[in-house]
Design an enzyme around this catalytic site. Structure first.
Site, PDB file in Angstrom:
ATOM      1  N   CYS A 216       0.832  -1.203   0.000  1.00 16.66           N
ATOM      2  CA  CYS A 216       0.000   0.000   0.000  1.00 16.66           C
ATOM      3  C   CYS A 216       0.869   1.258   0.000  1.00 16.66           C
ATOM      4  O   CYS A 216       1.537   1.537  -0.989  1.00 16.66           O
ATOM      5  CB  CYS A 216      -0.957  -0.067   1.191  1.00 16.66           C
ATOM      6  SG  CYS A 216      -2.360   1.057   1.090  1.00 16.66           S
TER       7      CYS A 216
ATOM      8  N   HIS B  17      -3.673  -5.427   1.259  1.00 18.53           N
ATOM      9  CA  HIS B  17      -2.947  -5.761   2.476  1.00 18.53           C
ATOM     10  C   HIS B  17      -2.956  -7.252   2.785  1.00 18.53           C
ATOM     11  O   HIS B  17      -3.867  -7.746   3.460  1.00 18.53           O
ATOM     12  CB  HIS B  17      -3.581  -5.012   3.662  1.00 18.53           C
ATOM     13  CG  HIS B  17      -3.339  -3.548   3.658  1.00 18.53           C
ATOM     14  ND1 HIS B  17      -2.342  -2.955   4.398  1.00 18.53           N
ATOM     15  CD2 HIS B  17      -3.972  -2.545   3.001  1.00 18.53           C
ATOM     16  CE1 HIS B  17      -2.372  -1.637   4.188  1.00 18.53           C
ATOM     17  NE2 HIS B  17      -3.344  -1.360   3.345  1.00 18.53           N
TER      18      HIS B  17
ATOM     19  N   GLU C  11      -1.247  -8.818   4.936  1.00 26.14           N
ATOM     20  CA  GLU C  11      -1.126  -9.072   6.379  1.00 26.14           C
ATOM     21  C   GLU C  11      -2.494  -9.047   7.058  1.00 26.14           C
ATOM     22  O   GLU C  11      -2.661  -9.589   8.154  1.00 26.14           O
ATOM     23  CB  GLU C  11      -0.171  -8.055   7.028  1.00 26.14           C
ATOM     24  CG  GLU C  11      -0.722  -6.662   7.260  1.00 26.14           C
ATOM     25  CD  GLU C  11      -0.751  -5.781   6.007  1.00 26.14           C
ATOM     26  OE1 GLU C  11      -0.568  -6.300   4.892  1.00 26.14           O
ATOM     27  OE2 GLU C  11      -0.978  -4.559   6.165  1.00 26.14           O
TER      28      GLU C  11
END
Lengths: 232, 80
Positions: free
Chosen positions: A85, A202, A204
């Site tokens: 990002c 994202h 994660e």
């Protein structure tokens, strides 16, 4: 293997990245943007957030942070470097990846899961994935619209360096599946050597079942699997 | 000395703000509007007494930081 997770003033995703990387057996360490010592780091992650408030342009000031000279050196040396990002935006401003990220087509901040199709496994981020695999991963950005000069774009496409594209759940790529107007539906790219990768969504945040999706694991696993020991 | 830097998106680079504003103007009845392009103005205050050198330095600032050559063009003018 130690992974440096760089924090700029305004970064806000470093803890999630550290958590996800730890689950995968890496040894992530948060590094402040003014630190210039990345000794022992087998790889680097630039996490999401709003480095320097996105002032001037997103990533424009962060690319000149003292730590970035070391990040560039590691990237040039072939070490895995991942920008998520805002991290992708910083890598683009730094010239470590081609192109730029501009405002989303519909001028809305997008905060929802999207589907990504793996279009190339020739990168540290996708090497463990299966070509054509569809991953459901959160997108969370206002400037996720990828643009690049025509020559860079052709090179990306011809060299198989577009690693992730916005798609439908069954893997078709069409305008309707493109949340932010990104050129050619591009969600993630890699450099010539495949060791520097950037993506807007994202992984994660899709790394454990409790988060609603573990689809991001395969990407982070690829990154961790790409790490090689650093000579002492 | 003051220098005014004008930064414009390069043609061909997506300008969603421009597109949205064009639509808004046309909806307001200004059907003659064919396009709107957003740029940015940055005023840089420079100390010193050599305008030529100062302008050279401001151009360098544009090349390095103030403009992203991938997506932007810039213009530097000295404010009298």
């Amino acid at each position: 293997m130690r992974v440096a997770v760089v924090v700029f003033p305004g970064s806000n995703c470093e803890h999630d990245v550290v958590h996800a990387m730890s689950l995968l057996g890496a040894e992530p360490e948060v590094v402040w943007h003014r630190d210039t010592d990345l000794t022992g780091a087998a790889g680097v992650v630039l996490p999401g957030g709003f480095a320097h408030g996105d002032y001037l342009r997103t990533g424009a000031i962060a690319r000149f942070s003292p730590v970035m000279a070391e990040v560039e050196r590691l990237a040039t040396a072939g070490r895995p470097v991942l920008g998520i990002c805002n991290g992708f935006q910083i890598l683009a401003e730094a010239g470590l990846l081609p192109g730029a990220l501009v405002a989303n087509r519909d001028l809305r901040f997008i905060c929802r899961p999207v589907h990504l199709r793996v279009d190339s496994t020739a990168s540290v981020l996708t090497r463990n994935a299966i070509p054509g695999q569809v991953l459901r991963i959160p997108l969370n950005s206002y400037e996720g619209n990828y643009v690049a000069p025509a020559t860079d774009l052709s090179a990306l496409e011809d060299d198989n360096r577009v690693i992730l594209r916005y798609s439908s759940p069954d893997g078709t790529v069409a305008d309707a599946d493109n949340p932010n107007g990104s050129t050619n539906g591009i969600a993630g790219i890699t450099n010539d050597a495949g060791n520097v990768a950037g993506l807007m969504p994202h992984p994660e945040r899709a790394s454990e079942p409790i988060l609603g999706s573990s689809d991001g694991r395969i990407l982070l696993e690829s990154f961790v699997a790409s790490l090689t020991p650093v000579p002492v | 000395m003051r220098f005014v830097v004008t930064i414009q998106r390069r043609s061909g680079i997506a300008d969603p703000e421009g597109v949205a504003t064009t639509r808004a103007l046309v909806d307001l009845g200004y059907t003659e509007v064919g396009g709107v392009h957003f740029g940015r103005t940055i005023t840089v205050e420079i100390s010193g007494d050599d305008p030529g050198e100062a302008e050279r330095r401001v151009i360098e600032m544009c090349e390095r930081l103030l403009a992203n050559p991938v997506i932007e063009d810039y213009r530097v003018e000295m404010q009298s």
